[in-house]
Design a protein around this motif. Structure first.
Motif, PDB file in Angstrom:
ATOM      1  N   UNK A 103       0.840  -1.195   0.000  1.00 17.41           N
ATOM      2  CA  UNK A 103       0.000   0.000   0.000  1.00 17.41           C
ATOM      3  C   UNK A 103       0.873   1.243   0.000  1.00 17.41           C
ATOM      4  N   UNK A 104       0.248   2.373  -0.315  1.00 16.61           N
ATOM      5  CA  UNK A 104       0.838   3.670  -0.048  1.00 16.61           C
ATOM      6  C   UNK A 104       0.178   4.188   1.223  1.00 16.61           C
ATOM      7  N   UNK A 105      -0.735   5.146   1.040  1.00 13.24           N
ATOM      8  CA  UNK A 105      -1.602   5.606   2.124  1.00 13.24           C
ATOM      9  C   UNK A 105      -3.034   5.442   1.636  1.00 13.24           C
ATOM     10  N   UNK A 106      -3.664   4.297   1.912  1.00 14.66           N
ATOM     11  CA  UNK A 106      -4.985   4.009   1.329  1.00 14.66           C
ATOM     12  C   UNK A 106      -6.049   4.984   1.797  1.00 14.66           C
ATOM     13  N   UNK A 107      -6.812   5.477   0.836  1.00 14.70           N
ATOM     14  CA  UNK A 107      -7.842   6.466   1.151  1.00 14.70           C
ATOM     15  C   UNK A 107      -8.949   5.866   2.009  1.00 14.70           C
ATOM     16  N   UNK A 108      -9.195   4.569   1.847  1.00 14.01           N
ATOM     17  CA  UNK A 108     -10.230   3.929   2.650  1.00 14.01           C
ATOM     18  C   UNK A 108      -9.906   4.013   4.135  1.00 14.01           C
ATOM     19  N   UNK A 109      -8.620   4.062   4.468  1.00 16.28           N
ATOM     20  CA  UNK A 109      -8.233   4.192   5.872  1.00 16.28           C
ATOM     21  C   UNK A 109      -8.690   5.537   6.425  1.00 16.28           C
ATOM     22  N   UNK A 110      -8.491   6.600   5.654  1.00 16.26           N
ATOM     23  CA  UNK A 110      -8.961   7.923   6.071  1.00 16.26           C
ATOM     24  C   UNK A 110     -10.479   7.940   6.184  1.00 16.26           C
ATOM     25  N   UNK A 111     -11.153   7.329   5.203  1.00  9.16           N
ATOM     26  CA  UNK A 111     -12.616   7.317   5.208  1.00  9.16           C
ATOM     27  C   UNK A 111     -13.158   6.566   6.414  1.00  9.16           C
ATOM     28  N   UNK A 112     -12.559   5.429   6.720  1.00 11.87           N
ATOM     29  CA  UNK A 112     -13.021   4.649   7.866  1.00 11.87           C
ATOM     30  C   UNK A 112     -12.857   5.429   9.157  1.00 11.87           C
ATOM     31  N   UNK A 113     -11.692   6.023   9.342  1.00 11.71           N
ATOM     32  CA  UNK A 113     -11.439   6.790  10.562  1.00 11.71           C
ATOM     33  C   UNK A 113     -12.361   7.997  10.648  1.00 11.71           C
ATOM     34  N   UNK A 114     -12.600   8.646   9.513  1.00 13.69           N
ATOM     35  CA  UNK A 114     -13.494   9.808   9.504  1.00 13.69           C
ATOM     36  C   UNK A 114     -14.927   9.419   9.841  1.00 13.69           C
ATOM     37  N   UNK A 115     -15.277   8.152   9.582  1.00 11.05           N
ATOM     38  CA  UNK A 115     -16.613   7.652   9.895  1.00 11.05           C
ATOM     39  C   UNK A 115     -16.673   6.928  11.238  1.00 11.05           C
ATOM     40  N   UNK A 116     -15.598   7.038  12.024  1.00  8.08           N
ATOM     41  CA  UNK A 116     -15.522   6.422  13.359  1.00  8.08           C
ATOM     42  C   UNK A 116     -15.744   4.914  13.301  1.00  8.08           C
ATOM     43  N   UNK A 117     -15.083   4.285  12.336  1.00  8.42           N
ATOM     44  CA  UNK A 117     -15.138   2.830  12.203  1.00  8.42           C
ATOM     45  C   UNK A 117     -13.779   2.262  12.592  1.00  8.42           C
ATOM     46  N   UNK A 118     -13.726   1.297  13.509  1.00 10.43           N
ATOM     47  CA  UNK A 118     -12.441   0.694  13.861  1.00 10.43           C
ATOM     48  C   UNK A 118     -11.819  -0.017  12.663  1.00 10.43           C
TER      49      UNK A 118
END
Length: 381
Positions: A282-297
């Protein structure tokens, strides 16, 4: 007031991380100083349509260039006409095809060239060859390359890029893009009827490097003690049939939904209790930002720049790539320790809010544009 005319060029296959970055830039760039144009390279399959549709809904100017082959001279000519007629000052590419076409179409034009290296899969000889050619074009014919992850920046410098050629700008997330409700793309139903059933989610292209098979094997083990658990796999790609076969082999047909490409991700995220990123690279996956922004572990592989956001046991869980045992263990921890999962999600949310905003990302990209327009010379081609 003088405005810098920008043309972002993308060969899109769905609404993934690079597309979200482009949309965030288009929405938040200073429109008093920049005019933003999105140019979509559209092949015969129509794979760029989700991005085209979403951009138009957001009021972004879009031009579509039809591409019928890898080296389509008509497409290069059409793109050159757009650059000329729109008086483009800076073109900004996001993948191999857009980089190649952007370079060819701007030969002998006074156009600055910028590219973003989002991080790429390398699972076939054809893709590895394309990446090699892209790096050669970027190194010798582009003015700047933006790396979204420190690991990508280090790799490019090891390959001979000068220090000033590469700028590290981590992705930022535009939370407003999750506010609106949009219809789905495709007919797959990804809504589970049973209330209270825990749902894991994997979001990304269906390719080898995303680790779907590792995830499915971990899920299969978890179901032995948690039979009600379900999973949503969001995305499209060449491994769809192989993933479907693995689902059948593991007897997960009633537990896993292949959702295809979606543009209703806010609704999808509301159904997911834990995001899993089982990637091999990976690089910096955008889904990681999206999950954190949506308060998903999040449970994710310790690869690329993921550890910059996930501090193990604080903002999520990190596991070794391709390790089914560790993935199963930490997915189970999320299921069996809801208080801890909530704490991880809240900490991740604060981290993204404070350090990975779209505003920060856009400001840094604007600095790149303005430094080029101040007279920094680029390659003469």
């Amino acid at each position: 007031m003088f405005r810098i005319n920008l043309a972002h060029i993308r060969d899109s296959s769905g609404l993934y991380g690079a597309e979200q970055v482009i949309l965030a830039l288009a929405q938040h760039v200073d429109h008093k100083r920049f005019n933003f144009l999105l140019v979509c390279l559209q092949d015969k399959t129509g794979s760029a349509q989700p991005l085209i549709q979403r951009a138009k809904e957001l009021g972004i100017q879009v031009e579509v260039v039809a591409v019928s082959s890898a080296f389509d001279g008509k497409a290069v000519k059409a793109l050159r006409t757009i650059l000329r007629d729109r008086a483009i000052h800076i073109l900004h590419t996001h993948d191999f095809k857009s980089t190649l076409f952007g370079m060819l179409s701007s030969i002998n034009m006074s156009v600055k060239r910028v590219a973003t290296a989002h991080g790429s899969i390398k699972h076939s000889l054809k893709i590895r060859t394309s990446l090699f050619l892209e790096e050669q074009i970027l190194q010798y014919m582009f003015d700047r390359t933006i790396a979204v992850a420190e690991d990508i920046q280090v790799q490019l410098r090891r390959k001979g890029f000068r220090e000033e050629q590469v700028r590290l700008i981590p992705n930022g997330i535009d939370l407003s893009l999750f506010d609106s409700q949009l219809p789905t793309v495709g007919k797959q139903d990804c809504r589970w009827v049973g209330k209270g059933a825990p749902v894991f989610g994997v979001v990304g292209r269906l390719v080898l490097d995303k680790g779907h098979v590792v995830f499915l094997n971990a899920l299969s083990r978890i179901k032995q003690n948690h039979p009600k658990v379900h999973a949503l796999i969001v995305g499209s790609g060449p491994l769809r049939e192989e993933i479907q076969n693995e689902i059948r082999r593991l007897g997960l047909e009633e537990s896993v939904a292949l959702c295809g490409v979606r543009d209703d991700m806010p609704a999808i995220y509301r159904q997911i209790d834990c995001i899993v990123i089982p990637s091999l690279r990976e690089g910096l996956p955008y889904v990681l930002l999206e999950a954190m922004a949506n308060k998903i572990p999040v449970v994710a592989s310790r690869v690329g720049d993921i550890p910059r956001l996930i501090r193990h046991g604080e903002t999520g869980f990190l596991v070794p790539p391709e390790n089914v045992d560790e993935l199963q263990k930490h997915m189970t921890m999320v299921l069996e320790h809801p208080d801890l999962s909530t704490k991880l999600a809240e900490s991740g949310y604060r981290l993204v809010r404070e350090g990975f905003s779209a505003t920060r990302m856009v400001n840094e990209v604007e600095e790149v544009y303005e430094s080029l327009m101040r007279g920094t010379s680029g390659p003469e081609v």
